[in-house]
Structures are given as C-alpha cells and as structure tokens.
Design a protein around this motif. Sequence first.
Motif, PDB file in Angstrom:
ATOM      1  N   LEU A  86       0.826  -1.201   0.000  1.00  0.00           N
ATOM      2  CA  LEU A  86       0.000   0.000   0.000  1.00  0.00           C
ATOM      3  C   LEU A  86       0.865   1.258   0.000  1.00  0.00           C
ATOM      4  CD1 LEU A  86      -2.821  -1.022   2.508  1.00  0.00           C
ATOM      5  CD2 LEU A  86      -3.111  -0.579   0.057  1.00  0.00           C
ATOM      6  N   LYS A  87       1.905   1.252   0.807  1.00  0.00           N
ATOM      7  CA  LYS A  87       2.804   2.407   0.867  1.00  0.00           C
ATOM      8  C   LYS A  87       3.492   2.634  -0.471  1.00  0.00           C
ATOM      9  CE  LYS A  87       3.792   2.184   5.834  1.00  0.00           C
ATOM     10  NZ  LYS A  87       4.810   1.884   6.875  1.00  0.00           N
ATOM     11  N   LYS A  88       3.873   1.562  -1.157  1.00  0.00           N
ATOM     12  CA  LYS A  88       4.486   1.696  -2.471  1.00  0.00           C
ATOM     13  C   LYS A  88       3.511   2.331  -3.471  1.00  0.00           C
ATOM     14  CE  LYS A  88       7.944  -2.004  -2.374  1.00  0.00           C
ATOM     15  NZ  LYS A  88       8.361  -3.307  -2.968  1.00  0.00           N
ATOM     16  N   SER A  89       2.252   1.918  -3.406  1.00  0.00           N
ATOM     17  CA  SER A  89       1.233   2.509  -4.268  1.00  0.00           C
ATOM     18  C   SER A  89       1.108   4.008  -4.006  1.00  0.00           C
ATOM     19  CB  SER A  89      -0.124   1.835  -4.042  1.00  0.00           C
ATOM     20  OG  SER A  89      -0.238   0.645  -4.778  1.00  0.00           O
ATOM     21  N   TRP A  90       1.078   4.381  -2.737  1.00  0.00           N
ATOM     22  CA  TRP A  90       0.922   5.796  -2.386  1.00  0.00           C
ATOM     23  C   TRP A  90       2.145   6.612  -2.790  1.00  0.00           C
ATOM     24  CZ3 TRP A  90      -0.922   4.118   3.133  1.00  0.00           C
ATOM     25  CH2 TRP A  90      -2.190   3.519   3.004  1.00  0.00           C
ATOM     26  N   GLU A  91       3.342   5.993  -2.726  1.00  0.00           N
ATOM     27  CA  GLU A  91       4.551   6.682  -3.177  1.00  0.00           C
ATOM     28  C   GLU A  91       4.488   6.972  -4.677  1.00  0.00           C
ATOM     29  OE1 GLU A  91       7.714   4.107  -2.041  1.00  0.00           O
ATOM     30  OE2 GLU A  91       7.550   4.576   0.102  1.00  0.00           O
ATOM     31  N   LYS A  92       3.929   6.057  -5.429  1.00  0.00           N
ATOM     32  CA  LYS A  92       3.819   6.261  -6.880  1.00  0.00           C
ATOM     33  C   LYS A  92       2.823   7.366  -7.207  1.00  0.00           C
ATOM     34  CE  LYS A  92       5.239   1.547  -7.881  1.00  0.00           C
ATOM     35  NZ  LYS A  92       4.866   0.204  -8.370  1.00  0.00           N
TER      36      LYS A  92
END
Length: 214
Positions: free
Chosen positions: A199-205
């Motif tokens: 989820l954090k990776k998605s939000w970083e993108k």
Amino acid sequence: KFLKRKQDVLSKVDKSFKSKWDKKIIKLCGKINCSERYYTTSSCSGRVVLMIDGDKKKGNLFLKIYHDLLSFDELKNDLMKIALLCPDINKKQLTKEDMGLIDSKKIRAGVSERGNLIKFKMEPCILHVACRSLEDTQKLYDKAKLAGWKKSGIIASGKRFVVELNSTEKLEFPIIEKNRILVDNNFLKIVVIETNKKLKKSWEKIEKLINLLE
C-alpha cells in the motif's frame, strides 16, 4: 466536445462505495482535472477487500473494504466475525454497525447464492484518465511509467483516448472457507506487514506522478 464531456463526467454523482475520492489520490485527481487536456473517470488509491469468491458481474461480493494501513487486531477481528456468520448468514439479524460490514442484506444474499469461500485481496492504485488527443495521452502515459505505474496502457476508441494507469502491487488468496479461517496468526501477521508495504508503495507512486505533472 472534449470539455463538454469533461464537465458532464465530473458533475455526475459518484456511485462508488465511498461516494468520494480516496484521500490518498484526491490531490492527483485534482491536478489532472485542472488541466484542459485531461479529466479522471475513475480512481482508487489502493485498497484491501474481504470478498466472497464469485462472479463479479453479479455484485454483492464485498464484505469489508480497507483504504488505510491494516492492523492485525482489526483484520483478525473482522475475519472472526465473518467466519462465525458464514454457516448461518441467512439466519442471523445483522447490522452494518454491528459487523463493520458494508451492507448486511447484500452479504446475506451474496453468501447464500455464491457459497462460503472468502478471499483476501489487496489491489494497487488505479486511475483512468480521458485525454484530449493522442499526443496528450502519450505524455501522461510516459510520465506515469517514470513514476512507477508499470501496468499501464492506452485505450483508443474513435477519437476518444483513455490512459489506464495501474500499479503492480497485488496480493490475493482464500482466507475463509465456511466457518474456518484458513491461516494462523503468524501467517496473518506477515500478510499485514506485506500488505502495508505494498500500500505504501502505491501511495509513493501517486506522489511521484503528482510531482512529474506540469
């Protein structure tokens, strides 16, 4: 015509479960919709769902949706409630408040019709953007790729162009069968950790794409 379609789409009532943009993606949608070259048609910042394993076209499948980071205690509590209900879901009088579920009537109907296999599913951020021209479409697509939205594509139909921006972080597996949770606490704790990372990776993108847009 493009600006008229944009106005029509953005003025429509949001028919999603939340009836509004996700907090994590609202800034990106706003930046895109401020441009005369683009407008968003659908969006999700990434989510986790507990859902009945069945035909999506029939609907009534989602039992619980999370748009924030998971906690072990919350997830385990929800799983225990659902597992207890599965064998007799048509016999119990449930409320949305009691169960923290989306729609108890739909859940009873859905489980009764489609069976008692429940899935855990983590989905990445996704965004559909209508574009004024093919050139505009390509520009947005290229920037999304730079931001890490690797599973993206261009949809062209006549003179209409849409970019589907999709990330790759996913996790999906059966988690309840009938009234039995299929995984132990140790496994579930790992699931929570890995899901939150994704989820954090998605939000970083999402943030990277915001910074790349003009």
